[in-house]
Design an enzyme around this catalytic site. Structure first.
Site, PDB file in Angstrom:
ATOM      1  N   CYS A  56      19.178  47.229  31.600  1.00  0.00           N
ATOM      2  CA  CYS A  56      19.028  45.808  31.301  1.00  0.00           C
ATOM      3  C   CYS A  56      20.074  45.003  32.055  1.00  0.00           C
ATOM      4  CB  CYS A  56      19.218  45.565  29.803  1.00  0.00           C
ATOM      5  SG  CYS A  56      17.775  45.924  28.816  1.00  0.00           S
ATOM      6  N   ASP A 114      24.937  44.217  20.658  1.00  0.00           N
ATOM      7  CA  ASP A 114      23.484  44.433  20.634  1.00  0.00           C
ATOM      8  C   ASP A 114      22.784  43.593  19.564  1.00  0.00           C
ATOM      9  OD1 ASP A 114      23.593  46.156  22.744  1.00  0.00           O
ATOM     10  OD2 ASP A 114      23.286  47.978  21.590  1.00  0.00           O
ATOM     11  N   ARG A 121      27.687  46.123  35.096  1.00  0.00           N
ATOM     12  CA  ARG A 121      27.861  47.290  34.233  1.00  0.00           C
ATOM     13  C   ARG A 121      28.384  48.442  35.086  1.00  0.00           C
ATOM     14  NH1 ARG A 121      22.844  47.711  30.163  1.00  0.00           N
ATOM     15  NH2 ARG A 121      24.360  48.813  28.879  1.00  0.00           N
ATOM     16  N   PRO A 122      29.677  48.391  35.427  1.00  0.00           N
ATOM     17  CA  PRO A 122      30.234  49.423  36.292  1.00  0.00           C
ATOM     18  C   PRO A 122      30.343  50.770  35.578  1.00  0.00           C
ATOM     19  CG  PRO A 122      31.968  47.943  35.518  1.00  0.00           C
ATOM     20  CD  PRO A 122      30.677  47.424  34.964  1.00  0.00           C
ATOM     21  N   ILE A 123      30.612  51.833  36.350  1.00  0.00           N
ATOM     22  CA  ILE A 123      30.824  53.146  35.732  1.00  0.00           C
ATOM     23  C   ILE A 123      32.184  53.711  36.145  1.00  0.00           C
ATOM     24  CG2 ILE A 123      28.408  53.799  35.349  1.00  0.00           C
ATOM     25  CD1 ILE A 123      28.592  55.445  37.968  1.00  0.00           C
ATOM     26  N   ASP A 124      33.099  52.796  36.533  1.00  0.00           N
ATOM     27  CA  ASP A 124      34.424  53.248  36.988  1.00  0.00           C
ATOM     28  C   ASP A 124      35.151  54.093  35.928  1.00  0.00           C
ATOM     29  OD1 ASP A 124      34.358  50.702  35.646  1.00  0.00           O
ATOM     30  OD2 ASP A 124      36.499  50.499  36.038  1.00  0.00           O
ATOM     31  N   LYS A 170      18.056  54.845  18.968  1.00  0.00           N
ATOM     32  CA  LYS A 170      17.935  54.978  20.429  1.00  0.00           C
ATOM     33  C   LYS A 170      19.265  55.390  21.043  1.00  0.00           C
ATOM     34  CE  LYS A 170      18.227  51.202  23.375  1.00  0.00           C
ATOM     35  NZ  LYS A 170      19.138  51.511  24.469  1.00  0.00           N
ATOM     36  N   ASN A 171      20.322  54.678  20.659  1.00  0.00           N
ATOM     37  CA  ASN A 171      21.609  54.919  21.322  1.00  0.00           C
ATOM     38  C   ASN A 171      22.297  56.214  20.886  1.00  0.00           C
ATOM     39  OD1 ASN A 171      21.194  52.613  22.720  1.00  0.00           O
ATOM     40  ND2 ASN A 171      22.796  51.397  21.735  1.00  0.00           N
ATOM     41  N   ARG A 176      11.183  49.414  25.539  1.00  0.00           N
ATOM     42  CA  ARG A 176      12.203  50.416  25.854  1.00  0.00           C
ATOM     43  C   ARG A 176      12.937  50.875  24.604  1.00  0.00           C
ATOM     44  NH1 ARG A 176      15.885  49.053  30.917  1.00  0.00           N
ATOM     45  NH2 ARG A 176      16.780  50.925  30.048  1.00  0.00           N
TER      46      ARG A 176
HETATM   47  C1  UD1 Z   1      26.323  51.135  25.065  1.00  0.00           C
HETATM   48  C2  UD1 Z   1      24.973  50.901  24.421  1.00  0.00           C
HETATM   49  C3  UD1 Z   1      24.591  49.443  24.541  1.00  0.00           C
HETATM   50  C4  UD1 Z   1      25.680  48.565  23.950  1.00  0.00           C
HETATM   51  C5  UD1 Z   1      27.035  48.916  24.547  1.00  0.00           C
HETATM   52  C6  UD1 Z   1      28.196  48.182  23.875  1.00  0.00           C
HETATM   53  C7  UD1 Z   1      23.810  52.995  24.768  1.00  0.00           C
HETATM   54  C8  UD1 Z   1      22.686  53.712  25.431  1.00  0.00           C
HETATM   55  N1  UD1 Z   1      23.984  51.712  25.099  1.00  0.00           N
HETATM   56  O1  UD1 Z   1      26.193  50.808  26.435  1.00  0.00           O
HETATM   57  O2  UD1 Z   1      23.371  49.260  23.835  1.00  0.00           O
HETATM   58  O3  UD1 Z   1      25.381  47.220  24.245  1.00  0.00           O
HETATM   59  O4  UD1 Z   1      27.285  50.315  24.414  1.00  0.00           O
HETATM   60  O5  UD1 Z   1      28.201  48.419  22.517  1.00  0.00           O
HETATM   61  O6  UD1 Z   1      24.490  53.544  23.913  1.00  0.00           O
HETATM   62  N2  UD1 Z   1      32.621  49.022  31.340  1.00  0.00           N
HETATM   63  C9  UD1 Z   1      33.402  49.072  32.476  1.00  0.00           C
HETATM   64  N3  UD1 Z   1      33.465  50.242  33.172  1.00  0.00           N
HETATM   65  C10 UD1 Z   1      32.789  51.357  32.792  1.00  0.00           C
HETATM   66  C11 UD1 Z   1      31.999  51.305  31.623  1.00  0.00           C
HETATM   67  C12 UD1 Z   1      31.923  50.109  30.907  1.00  0.00           C
HETATM   68  O7  UD1 Z   1      34.012  48.088  32.864  1.00  0.00           O
HETATM   69  O8  UD1 Z   1      32.902  52.388  33.465  1.00  0.00           O
HETATM   70  C13 UD1 Z   1      32.533  47.754  30.567  1.00  0.00           C
HETATM   71  C14 UD1 Z   1      31.102  47.172  30.609  1.00  0.00           C
HETATM   72  O9  UD1 Z   1      30.893  46.414  31.759  1.00  0.00           O
HETATM   73  C15 UD1 Z   1      31.106  46.338  29.339  1.00  0.00           C
HETATM   74  C16 UD1 Z   1      31.984  47.142  28.389  1.00  0.00           C
HETATM   75  O10 UD1 Z   1      32.751  48.040  29.206  1.00  0.00           O
HETATM   76  O11 UD1 Z   1      31.723  45.108  29.591  1.00  0.00           O
HETATM   77  C17 UD1 Z   1      31.207  47.925  27.346  1.00  0.00           C
HETATM   78  O12 UD1 Z   1      30.321  48.817  27.976  1.00  0.00           O
HETATM   79  P1  UD1 Z   1      29.972  50.228  27.353  1.00  0.00           P
HETATM   80  O13 UD1 Z   1      30.585  50.366  25.996  1.00  0.00           O
HETATM   81  O14 UD1 Z   1      30.261  51.287  28.353  1.00  0.00           O
HETATM   82  O15 UD1 Z   1      28.408  50.107  27.185  1.00  0.00           O
HETATM   83  P2  UD1 Z   1      27.324  51.212  27.471  1.00  0.00           P
HETATM   84  O16 UD1 Z   1      27.843  52.563  27.114  1.00  0.00           O
HETATM   85  O17 UD1 Z   1      26.740  51.005  28.809  1.00  0.00           O
END
Ligand code: UD1
Length: 418
Positions: free
Chosen positions: A116, A304, A121-124, A22-23, A396
């Site tokens: 989920c 995960d 889960r920010p996108i900064d 999936k990922n 999902r």
């Molecule tokens: C991906 C995986 C998810 C997995 C996660 C961590 C997919 C579709 N999903 O999610 O299954 O649990 O990796 O292995 O591949 N963070 C920030 N700012 C950001 C982005 C992330 O602070 O802009 C933080 C998040 O809050 C979290 C950490 O970074 O604490 C890890 O998140 P991230 O690796 O980005 O996870 P995803 O890519 O969302």
């Protein structure tokens, strides 16, 4: 609303296989719009998240065909660069389409993503990376507008090795002039799969699987065919389910290297693990032993796998300590396990599981994808009928989970409207 009904107390035994990841599929489907041509993908799991991703691509103007397990995406005629808000809210990984749109059209509009509920889960980090590449970002009424005259190569230093931010940085930099260097990049195998796919398409990406990734901008990309890697989290889930029931299984179509941290911990619990090329044989001991786990970015123990592994430890002899370092609210499913009799105490990011107790059947509700799988595991071991509600989360991310478990000797059915 759909539920799983599980008659527990049966050993899982026999042979099973792992579906496509999936990922890995989600960012690769997003990246398929980069070539402005035809992408053929094999081994994409037929799950709600991949269906949603394809739906977004259709809304942008892509033509999609399914042909006996193969997905063909024609991205020539994309007419929009706004990611539909409803779909964006349903699935966090839709944010990866932003990087691909920025690379191809120098613009993208989207709202904050959903997904989920496992913590903030920010996108900064994604947005900071776009800015580094010369993208101007404006926020207005919950929407993020990205626009650039020219994407320029840059050095991107991620504050945390975020999987999504690493993928978005790679995609946005694909056509930039010069070389982009991403430091403190995530090293997950799914990023290696994305690199392989992009390079097959004509991109020049190196370093995936290490913490420094380099993207040499190219002028154009070409049509591509690609087979998605196996799902390491599905593999780990099936192995833990088998181990918890005291069973023995032969799991094929897997990349054992990707599962090293999970296999190592399964061995610590007393499981016998044998690796044969792309297969894993697991034999559970009479009684599992308690172990401690700490989630970390790859190659550490994957977040995960935390929920499913913890649910398994409820049946192990002794006390296990679980530390969740990636997502702060990833213990929600534990209150459901407690309703089945699990002895768990939580303090902040740490959970203490007193294992070895018999769990009793109950009606429980999935709180997120992997937490939902943890409840199925508990239901497979608990005596009597367990009902897992709210299974939309589980659908999902797991392809044919009920069928795969039934083939191993479980008794699990999906009931509509119960
Ligand atoms: C991906 C995986 C998810 C997995 C996660 C961590 C997919 C579709 N999903 O999610 O299954 O649990 O990796 O292995 O591949 N963070 C920030 N700012 C950001 C982005 C992330 O602070 O802009 C933080 C998040 O809050 C979290 C950490 O970074 O604490 C890890 O998140 P991230 O690796 O980005 O996870 P995803 O890519 O969302």
């Amino acid at each position: 609303m759909k539920s799983y009904i599980i008659e527990g107390g049966r050993k899982l035994e026999g042979e099973s296989y792992v579906s496509g990841s999936k990922n890995a599929s989600l960012p690769i489907i997003a990246a398929s719009i980069l070539n402005g041509g035809v992408t053929k993908l094999y081994n994409v799991p037929n799950i709600h998240d991949t269906q949603k991703m394809l739906e977004i691509l259709k809304k942008l103007g892509c033509k999609i065909k399914h042909n006996s397990g193969k997905i063909i995406i024609d991205s020539k005629n994309i007419k929009r660069w706004e990611i539909p808000e409803d779909l964006m809210r349903q699935m966090r990984s839709s944010v990866i389409i932003a990087g691909a749109l920025i690379a191809r059209f120098q613009k993208a509009t989207f709202s904050y993503p959903g997904g989920c509920d496992i913590g903030s889960r920010p996108i900064d980090l994604h947005l900071k990376a776009f800015e580094k590449l010369g993208v101007n970002i404006e926020e207005e009424a919950g929407f993020i507008h990205c626009q650039s005259d020219k994407i320029t190569s840059a050095e991107i230093q991620l504050d945390f090795p975020s999987v999504g931010a690493t993928e978005n940085s790679i995609l946005a930099a694909i056509f930039a002039d010069g070389e982009t260097v991403i430091k403190n990049a995530a090293m997950e195998p799914e990023i290696v799969d994305l690199q392989k796919f992009l390079n097959r398409m004509g991109a020049k990406v190196t370093g995936a699987g290490t913490n420094i990734i380099k993207v040499q901008g190219v002028k154009r990309l070409k049509d591509v065919s690609y087979k998605i890697m196996p799902d390491r989290i599905e593999a780990g889930t099936l192995l833990c389910m088998c181990a918890a029931t005291g069973g023995k299984m032969f799991l094929k179509d897997v990349k054992p290297d990707h599962l090293a941290p999970v296999l190592h911990k399964l061995e610590e619990t007393g499981c016998k693990i044998e690796i044969k090329d792309t297969s894993i044989i697991l034999e559970a001991p009479k009684k599992l032993k308690a172990v401690d786990i700490k989630t970390m970015p790859y190659p550490g123990f994957p977040t995960d796998m935390q929920s499913v592994f913890s649910a398994m430890l409820c049946f192990a002899k002794g006390t296990s300590i679980i530390t969740e370092n990636i997502f702060e609210s990833r213990f929600k499913y534990m209150s459901e396990l407690k309703r089945m009799g699990a002895k768990i105490t939580i303090e902040g990011r740490t959970a203490v599981i007193k294992g070895g107790k018999r769990l009793s059947n109950a009606t429980v509700s999935a709180t997120d994808l992997r937490g939902g799988a943890a409840l199925i595991l508990a239901g497979l071991v608990a005596r009597g009928k367990t009902k897992v509600e709210n299974i939309g989360y589980i659908l999902r991310g797991y392809e044919n989970l009920d069928q795969k478990l039934n083939d191993l000797g479980a008794k699990i059915v999906i009931k509509e409207g119960e």
